[in-house]
Design a protein around this motif. Structure first.
Motif, short mmCIF file in Angstrom:
data_model
loop_
_atom_site.label_atom_id
_atom_site.label_comp_id
_atom_site.label_asym_id
_atom_site.label_seq_id
_atom_site.Cartn_x
_atom_site.Cartn_y
_atom_site.Cartn_z
N GLY A 1 0.81 -1.22 0.00
CA GLY A 1 0.00 0.00 0.00
C GLY A 1 0.84 1.26 0.00
O GLY A 1 2.02 1.27 0.34
N THR B 1 -7.62 10.25 4.62
CA THR B 1 -8.61 9.46 3.89
C THR B 1 -7.86 8.50 2.98
O THR B 1 -6.83 8.85 2.41
CB THR B 1 -9.56 10.37 3.08
N LEU B 2 -8.38 7.27 2.86
CA LEU B 2 -7.74 6.23 2.07
C LEU B 2 -8.70 5.69 1.03
O LEU B 2 -9.90 5.53 1.30
CB LEU B 2 -7.31 5.04 2.95
N ASN B 3 -8.17 5.39 -0.14
CA ASN B 3 -8.93 4.65 -1.15
C ASN B 3 -8.20 3.34 -1.39
O ASN B 3 -7.01 3.33 -1.72
CB ASN B 3 -9.03 5.45 -2.45
N ARG B 4 -8.91 2.22 -1.21
CA ARG B 4 -8.28 0.91 -1.34
C ARG B 4 -8.65 0.23 -2.65
O ARG B 4 -9.79 0.36 -3.13
CB ARG B 4 -8.68 -0.01 -0.17
N THR C 1 -5.10 -3.20 -0.66
CA THR C 1 -4.13 -2.22 -0.17
C THR C 1 -4.55 -0.81 -0.57
O THR C 1 -5.30 -0.62 -1.53
CB THR C 1 -2.73 -2.51 -0.74
N ASP C 2 -4.07 0.18 0.18
CA ASP C 2 -4.43 1.57 -0.15
C ASP C 2 -3.67 2.02 -1.38
O ASP C 2 -2.47 1.93 -1.46
CB ASP C 2 -4.16 2.49 1.04
N ARG C 3 -4.45 2.53 -2.37
CA ARG C 3 -3.84 3.00 -3.61
C ARG C 3 -3.79 4.53 -3.69
O ARG C 3 -3.12 5.08 -4.56
CB ARG C 3 -4.59 2.44 -4.81
N VAL D 1 -3.77 7.76 -0.69
CA VAL D 1 -3.96 8.30 0.66
C VAL D 1 -3.66 9.78 0.62
O VAL D 1 -2.68 10.22 0.00
CB VAL D 1 -3.05 7.58 1.69
N PHE E 1 -3.71 5.64 9.72
CA PHE E 1 -4.58 4.49 9.47
C PHE E 1 -5.82 4.54 10.35
O PHE E 1 -6.94 4.27 9.89
CB PHE E 1 -3.82 3.18 9.71
N ALA F 1 -8.24 7.25 9.01
CA ALA F 1 -8.97 6.84 7.81
C ALA F 1 -10.09 5.87 8.14
O ALA F 1 -11.16 5.90 7.53
CB ALA F 1 -8.00 6.21 6.81
N GLU F 2 -9.85 5.03 9.13
CA GLU F 2 -10.87 4.05 9.52
C GLU F 2 -12.01 4.70 10.30
O GLU F 2 -13.18 4.37 10.09
CB GLU F 2 -10.21 2.97 10.38
#
Length: 333
Positions: A172, A199-202, A208-210, A212, A322, A325-326
């Motif tokens: 990630g 913020t995360l986009n998986r 995995t995060d692509r 962040v 992390f 983002a969650e």
């Protein structure tokens, strides 16, 4: 001149293509051996790189009394286990970033260092490049006034499902390249962030995060904003903005070893570059500089500039991002 004899755990691409050739050009570093779980792969890499010894297991390398220091470029989830084994075998260890998967795991390395009496550090080569030392110096002397904001963008495009960067648990963008944004902001500001939000986009297939994006707030109301992406076109840039100018680092992280690098310093006199000047840095290899700095610490010629405690601080920030983002909230490292 005495040289530290290094052993390398694994035949990772970064090791065989970048780090080993660079360290072989060092003044006080000698790559004496390389290990793989497949002896044939170790022998092939050793022959290609002119390394005398090849080992068919990591254990065999660690058992060799001639190896003084170990470079660990294994997948992220293997950083702490094999670094501890190397320390327990009496070796000094330079371990690739990120040092661990979380701060709790990273803390184990402090205990292992104390038990072994050996040196251990995280391999962030950018800190040794003259452009980053100069950027920090310019900020410290007020060349751009009071630095209040840093904007960082770092991306590449990698869609191979078999690549370790796209595989949990250690893959990630935040682990792989977001860590650079955090580290360099801490380095420039000379402080630790007080709170963070991300913020995360998986990737739905890799997990995995692509992408962040994050804000880190530092004491004095200073901010780092950054994005790190593993599926966008390749780009990287860092801009440090003060109340009397800005610094722009052109190639901040993958500084080329075969040509000079440049940094723009602009007074902000206008929007057309009327107050801009460029500083150029002579060709150098940041991996060579990193390896020799660690070797000199092993030889007792210089202190270890960035001990493992610094890696723990960086890891605490990654943990908080992390969590943010969650949970969708600001978090404190």
């Amino acid at each position: 001149m005495s040289k530290v004899k290094w052993g390398v755990l694994g035949v990772a691409k970064i090791a065989v293509e970048k780090v080993i050739p660079a360290m072989q050009r060092g003044d006080v570093s000698q790559i004496a051996g390389i290990a793989s779980r497949d002896f044939g792969r170790a022998r092939k890499a050793a022959d290609a790189l002119g390394i005398a010894r090849a080992y068919g297991s990591y254990e065999d390398l660690l058992a060799d009394p001639d190896i003084e220091a170990v470079y660990n470029p294994l997948p992220n989830e293997l950083h702490v286990p094999w670094t501890i084994k190397a320390l327990e075998a009496g070796k000094h260890v330079l371990c690739e970033k990120p040092i661990a998967l979380d701060a709790k795991e990273a803390r184990m390395l402090i205990d292992a260092r104390e038990r072994s009496g050996r040196l251990v550090a995280e391999a962030f080569m950018v800190r040794y490049h003259p452009q980053w030392r100069r950027a920090r110096e310019l900020v410290a002397v007020g060349a751009i006034g009071v630095a209040g904001a840093i904007q960082t963008f770092f991306s590449y495009r990698l869609l191979d499902p078999e690549n370790v960067r796209n595989r949990p648990p250690g893959g990630g963008g935040l682990y792989d390249i977001g860590c650079y944004a955090i580290l360099t902001a801490r380095h420039i500001f000379g402080a630790e962030p007080t709170r963070v939000v991300a913020t995360l986009n998986r990737d739905p297939n890799f997990g995995t995060d692509r992408l962040v994006s994050a804000i880190l707030e530092f004491p004095g109301g200073r901010h780092l904003t950054f994005s790190a992406a593993t599926q966008l076109s390749a780009h990287q840039r860092v801009t440090i903005v003060g109340d009397a100018g800005r610094i722009e680092v052109e190639i901040p992280f993958n500084a080329p070893p075969d040509r000079p690098t440049k940094m723009l310093i602009d007074s902000g006199a206008d929007l057309f570059g009327g107050g801009a000047r460029v500083e150029e840095f002579s060709t150098c290899d940041q991996y060579t500089l990193q390896g020799d700095a660690f070797s000199r610490a092993v030889l007792g010629q210089a202190p270890l500039e960035f001990p493992i405690e610094d890696a723990l601080l960086n890891m605490r920030v990654i943990d908080a991002l992390f969590r943010s983002a969650e949970r969708g909230s600001w978090e404190t490292p």
